[in-house]
Design a protein around this motif. Structure first.
Motif, short mmCIF file in Angstrom:
data_model
loop_
_atom_site.label_atom_id
_atom_site.label_comp_id
_atom_site.label_asym_id
_atom_site.label_seq_id
_atom_site.Cartn_x
_atom_site.Cartn_y
_atom_site.Cartn_z
N GLY A 103 1.29 -1.48 0.19
CA GLY A 103 -0.59 -0.15 -0.65
C GLY A 103 0.46 1.03 0.20
O GLY A 103 1.00 2.10 -0.52
N ILE A 104 2.43 1.05 0.70
CA ILE A 104 2.81 2.22 1.09
C ILE A 104 3.26 3.34 -0.41
O ILE A 104 3.64 4.13 -0.93
CB ILE A 104 3.69 2.14 1.77
CG1 ILE A 104 2.60 2.10 3.47
CG2 ILE A 104 5.05 3.66 1.73
CD1 ILE A 104 3.98 1.71 4.57
N ILE A 105 4.42 1.90 -0.84
CA ILE A 105 4.87 2.07 -2.37
C ILE A 105 3.75 2.22 -3.70
O ILE A 105 3.98 2.94 -4.42
CB ILE A 105 5.85 0.89 -2.79
CG1 ILE A 105 4.88 -0.66 -2.74
CG2 ILE A 105 6.44 0.69 -1.51
CD1 ILE A 105 6.11 -1.72 -3.58
N ALA A 106 2.97 1.92 -3.61
CA ALA A 106 2.14 1.67 -4.61
C ALA A 106 1.42 3.47 -4.88
O ALA A 106 1.10 4.45 -5.41
CB ALA A 106 0.73 1.24 -3.84
N MET A 107 1.51 3.97 -3.28
CA MET A 107 1.14 5.45 -3.22
C MET A 107 2.04 6.11 -3.52
O MET A 107 2.01 6.89 -4.26
CB MET A 107 0.66 6.33 -1.52
CG MET A 107 -1.04 5.37 -1.52
SD MET A 107 -1.85 6.57 -1.96
CE MET A 107 -1.79 7.76 -1.81
N SER A 108 3.48 6.04 -2.86
CA SER A 108 5.11 6.46 -4.05
C SER A 108 5.13 6.32 -5.41
O SER A 108 4.86 7.69 -5.88
CB SER A 108 6.09 5.82 -2.75
OG SER A 108 6.27 5.85 -1.52
N SER A 109 4.95 5.10 -5.92
CA SER A 109 4.72 4.86 -7.65
C SER A 109 3.36 6.16 -7.69
O SER A 109 3.81 6.77 -8.86
CB SER A 109 4.32 4.06 -7.91
OG SER A 109 3.40 3.10 -7.13
N TYR A 110 2.56 6.58 -7.26
CA TYR A 110 1.14 6.88 -7.76
C TYR A 110 1.63 8.69 -7.47
O TYR A 110 1.69 9.09 -9.06
CB TYR A 110 -0.20 7.32 -7.28
CG TYR A 110 -0.83 8.17 -7.78
CD1 TYR A 110 -2.01 8.14 -8.68
CD2 TYR A 110 -1.36 9.12 -6.84
CE1 TYR A 110 -2.71 9.44 -9.00
CE2 TYR A 110 -2.11 9.64 -6.82
CZ TYR A 110 -3.15 10.29 -8.05
OH TYR A 110 -4.15 10.80 -8.13
N LYS A 111 2.03 9.08 -6.95
CA LYS A 111 2.92 10.52 -6.41
C LYS A 111 3.81 10.73 -7.38
O LYS A 111 3.99 11.84 -8.61
CB LYS A 111 3.02 10.50 -5.09
CG LYS A 111 2.13 10.31 -4.43
CD LYS A 111 1.99 10.90 -2.86
CE LYS A 111 1.02 10.77 -1.54
NZ LYS A 111 1.74 11.34 -0.45
#
Length: 365
Positions: A103-111
């Motif tokens: 979940g954390i890295i999915a948000m980071s990659s989205y940003k």
């Protein structure tokens, strides 16, 4: 936490957006150089960002600050591992942590995607359609091959440069161009240390892409060729890398400790990170100068789109391995929602809570 995808996202958020120490252009240059050069992606990027304003001293200080905390953590876990004969509890912790990390890295990659390529809007997609195409191709290729393809990045950069800002020589000729006891702290053999140094230097100097790319390379030699570790120990080493903050590739410190104690951990870590440190110092001065050229800027934009696509593809691969049932899927979704709606919550709190949930679920089962 979260490996290379999360780390490059955090660097952008903290250094570009919040502190404004690094410009967007400098960050993109560093990301492109980090992907083109061999060695761990996040480490290479951090060293370049240290170099941007403070040259040799900046790159050196950043290298030490980036590697040392997580190195000391994995050595401490290695001591515990040898003392207690394995880490079954760690897999229970990782059951929850792995899902939260997704979940954390999915948000980071989205940003990172919205900042570097554009927002997910029709106007942005129409304007930068070629960059979005590189992005999608890189995602697909990374998922299918389960590795990051350096030729794809270079090809994307060259193609975008030719289309958007061809160099003058191409424009003219455009017709056809394209001290402890019982824990193995000091147990080592000199010959083994030499082998460790040679092998991990090769890993640091010739493996391209993120820290995730080095895992299959390590497995093939550490387990199959040299038989330094068995399959269970290697999986535990990967788990250690994922539940400790910092670069995933710091697992080399844990592996080195299991093979030859603390000296083995030091040699493995130094041999892995030294090549990318030296490559950064040698190439950064020239890369920064030529990156101001419009053609080179277009080249960097093309590479960046493909690189971020590959990072998103890596998220999918990690997700497939970490989200294995309904509870882990719920933990991953809850982590994303927490980061979206609870702005003040920090990632380590999510990690700790997920570890407790994972441990509790495993104990109950």
């Amino acid at each position: 936490f979260g490996g290379p995808v999360a780390l490059v996202g955090y660097m952008h958020r903290d250094l570009v957006e919040n502190r404004k120490w690094i410009s967007e252009e400098e960050y993109k240059e560093g990301l492109a150089l980090a992907q083109l050069a061999p060695g761990p992606l996040a480490a290479q990027l951090s060293m370049y960002l240290g170099y941007v304003h403070y040259r040799f001293i900046g790159a050196t200080l950043v290298s030490l600050a980036f590697v040392m905390p997580s190195f000391l953590m994995v050595v401490a876990i290695g001591i515990a591992y040898k003392m207690f004969g394995g880490l079954p509890w760690m897999r229970a912790v990782f059951y929850g942590v792995g899902a939260a990390v997704i979940g954390i890295i999915a948000m980071s990659s989205y940003k990172l995607t919205t900042k570097s390529i554009g927002k997910f809007r029709f106007e942005s997609i129409r304007k930068n359609w070629l960059l979005w195409l590189f992005f999608l191709i890189a995602i697909a290729v990374t998922i299918v091959t389960r590795s990051e393809q350096i030729l794809l990045f270079v090809g994307a950069g060259v193609l975008y440069m030719i289309i958007r800002a061809p160099p003058k020589w191409i424009a003219r000729n455009s017709s056809g161009l394209f001290l402890f006891a019982g824990i193995g702290f000091w147990q080592f053999e000199t010959s083994t240390l030499v082998k460790i140094a040679l092998f991990f230097t090769k890993a640091g100097a010739f493996v391209f892409g993120s820290g995730l790319a080095i895992i299959p390379f390590l497995h093939s030699s550490v387990v199959n060729e040299f038989h330094w570790l068995n399959e269970k120990q290697f999986l535990d080493a990967v788990a250690v890398a994922m539940i400790t903050p910092g670069p995933v590739v710091i697992t080399v410190g844990f592996i080195g400790y299991l093979i030859a104690g603390f000296p083995g951990a030091c040699v493995a870590a130094l041999a892995t990170f030294l090549p990318c440190y030296l490559i950064t110092l040698v190439t950064a001065p020239y890369f920064k100068k030529i990156a101001k050229n419009l053609s080179i800027k277009a080249f960097v934009d093309g590479i960046t789109a493909a690189v971020i696509g590959a990072l998103v593809g890596a998220v999918v691969i990690i997700g497939i391995r970490s989200i294995i049932d309904i509870p882990t899927a719920l933990i991953a979704i809850a982590s994303v929602l927490a980061l979206i709606f609870l702005k003040k919550i920090k990632e380590p709190y999510i990690i700790i809570l997920s570890a407790i949930i994972g441990l509790t679920l495993k104990l109950l089962v």
